[in-house]
Write an enzyme that holds these catalytic residues in place. Structure first.
Site, PDB file in Angstrom:
ATOM      1  CD  GLN A 194      45.671  42.640  49.454  1.00 24.44           C
ATOM      2  OE1 GLN A 194      44.865  42.739  48.530  1.00 24.44           O
ATOM      3  NE2 GLN A 194      45.289  42.553  50.707  1.00 24.44           N
ATOM      4  CB  SER A 196      41.715  41.418  49.101  1.00 28.13           C
ATOM      5  OG  SER A 196      42.238  42.527  48.389  1.00 28.13           O
ATOM      6  CE  LYS A 197      44.330  44.603  44.756  1.00 25.93           C
ATOM      7  NZ  LYS A 197      44.615  44.831  46.165  1.00 25.93           N
ATOM      8  CG  ASN A 198      39.329  39.642  41.189  1.00 24.49           C
ATOM      9  OD1 ASN A 198      39.240  40.224  42.270  1.00 24.49           O
ATOM     10  ND2 ASN A 198      38.429  39.790  40.237  1.00 24.49           N
TER      11      ASN A 198
END
Length: 405
Positions: A194, A196-198
């Site tokens: 998603q 916002s993920k790293n």
């Protein structure tokens, strides 16, 4: 002379713009090449998706990796493939995103909440063992914020009681526990891509495992119930189309090249920021040195003690810190069992016993984290410079001086 806080019209402490996602023309060109090919979906060409799956499995140190549409579906497919039946109990933490528990309900199973540890905000292994009944079939430990759970203790419990372990590693891309990549220790590991993920392609997810039977079942479930060697219109299991696209795959392959360096930078910045914040009275970084050999810091979390800030409520402190230019948030407003979904039992889940009453659940550590303590700083800030970490600490000190004067 007393400094004026930014929230009151003063100068911001932090002026850096922490960009996310990080990309360059190689990402743009990789996606453009797929667009020009006209082969966008898995039925057209699976080579690029398979390539990324192989790369991710190699990074994690697992035999298999299987992409799907998001981290929530990754968890759901993993749980179903692990063989749970309606009415089975699955142990989960209350301090996590809703998907960790909603997928249990979707599988017609019963989420059993176990409190978190006060020093890590990860599920407490002692509580896990106390919560096990004859109906317990699986544990979903969440490596919250990128901090590894106590996997030695959890795996020992799973072996003792013959339980499946599904690692929710949606915050933990590239992170390690005692040199092992998170997502490679339990029966299955689940990740999210998603936005916002790293590691991100906007949306998407992936499942890792060393178990061929689990891999084959999850592969079938994400591909409309098809099986290896079967025909296109031959369906053996109750699956759906959860495949990702070629464009997501090439973007993820390109982003994966940066993950190692980015994870190390987050780890180093988090360690340094800990050394700064632990010197501020009333600020306590979450614990380190508990087995994590690489922390991905999807969220940097510290504990806030309002008694050292003139009893300033956490929500007001968080607003002040954000105004100073630190990208932050007060975290979850309440534990999951306090959500209307659980209090009102809006499940459409026929296998939850009528006597299950989530209004009676109490996890004191999770409640304290939600209501009083936890403050989050977002992952993209951990890609900043050492000087940015200095500024974060300076902003907190500035607020403390202002409210105590």
């Amino acid at each position: 002379m007393k400094e004026i806080l930014a929230i009151n019209g003063g100068e911001k402490t932090v002026n850096e713009n922490f960009v996310w996602p990080v990309y360059d023309e190689t990402d743009v060109n990789a996606v453009a090449e797929v667009v020009r090919s006209g082969k966008w979906g898995n039925p057209d060409c699976e080579d690029l998706v398979a390539k990324f799956e192989k790369e991710f499995a190699e990074m994690c140190g697992t035999k298999y990796a299987l992409t799907c549409v998001n981290g929530s579906v990754a968890l759901r497919l993993a749980l179903i493939a692990c063989g749970v039946k309606p009415g089975d109990e699955v142990i989960v933490p209350p301090y996590t995103f809703i998907a960790t528990t909603s997928i249990v309900l979707e599988a017609n199973c019963v989420p059993v909440f176990v409190d978190i540890e006060p020093d890590t905000y990860n599920i407490n292994p002692v509580g896990i063992e106390k919560a096990i009944t004859e109906k317990t079939k699986a544990i979903i430990p969440v490596h919250f914020a990128g901090q590894s759970c106590n996997m030695d203790a959890i795996m020992a419990i799973s072996k003792k009681y013959n339980l499946k372990v599904i690692e929710d590693a949606c915050h933990a891309h590239g992170a390690e526990y005692k040199g092992m990549k998170l997502g490679s220790i339990g029966d299955v590991g689940c990740f999210s891509f998603q936005s916002s993920k790293n590691l991100t392609s906007g949306e998407g997810g992936i499942i890792t495992t060393n178990d061929e039977k689990l891999y084959d079942m999850m592969n079938s479930l994400r591909n409309v119930g098809r099986v290896k060697g079967g025909q296109w219109y031959e369906h053996h299991n109750l699956g759906c189309n959860y495949r990702i696209t070629q464009m997501q795959a090439v973007l993820l392959s390109n982003q994966l090249k940066r993950l190692g360096e980015q994870t190390q930078r987050r780890h180093n910045n988090g360690t340094y920021l800990n050394s700064l914040l632990e010197k501020i009275d009333g600020i306590t970084p979450l614990a380190r040195g508990l087995g994590e050999t690489l922390h991905s810091y999807h969220i940097y979390i510290f504990k806030y003690d309002k008694s050292k800030f003139n009893n300033l409520p956490k929500v007001e402190f968080s607003k002040m810190l954000a105004a100073e230019g630190v990208p932050c948030f007060m975290g979850y407003p309440q534990p999951l069992y306090k959500q209307p979904l659980f209090l009102e039992k809006n499940f459409m889940c026929y296998a939850i016993p009528s006597e299950v009453d989530y209004s009676k659940v109490c996890c004191p550590v999770a409640e304290k984290a939600c209501y009083e303590e936890a403050v989050w700083i977002f992952q993209n800030t951990m890609l900043g410079e050492k000087e940015d970490m200095d500024k974060f600490a300076e902003a907190i000190t500035k607020i403390q001086k202002a409210v105590l004067s």
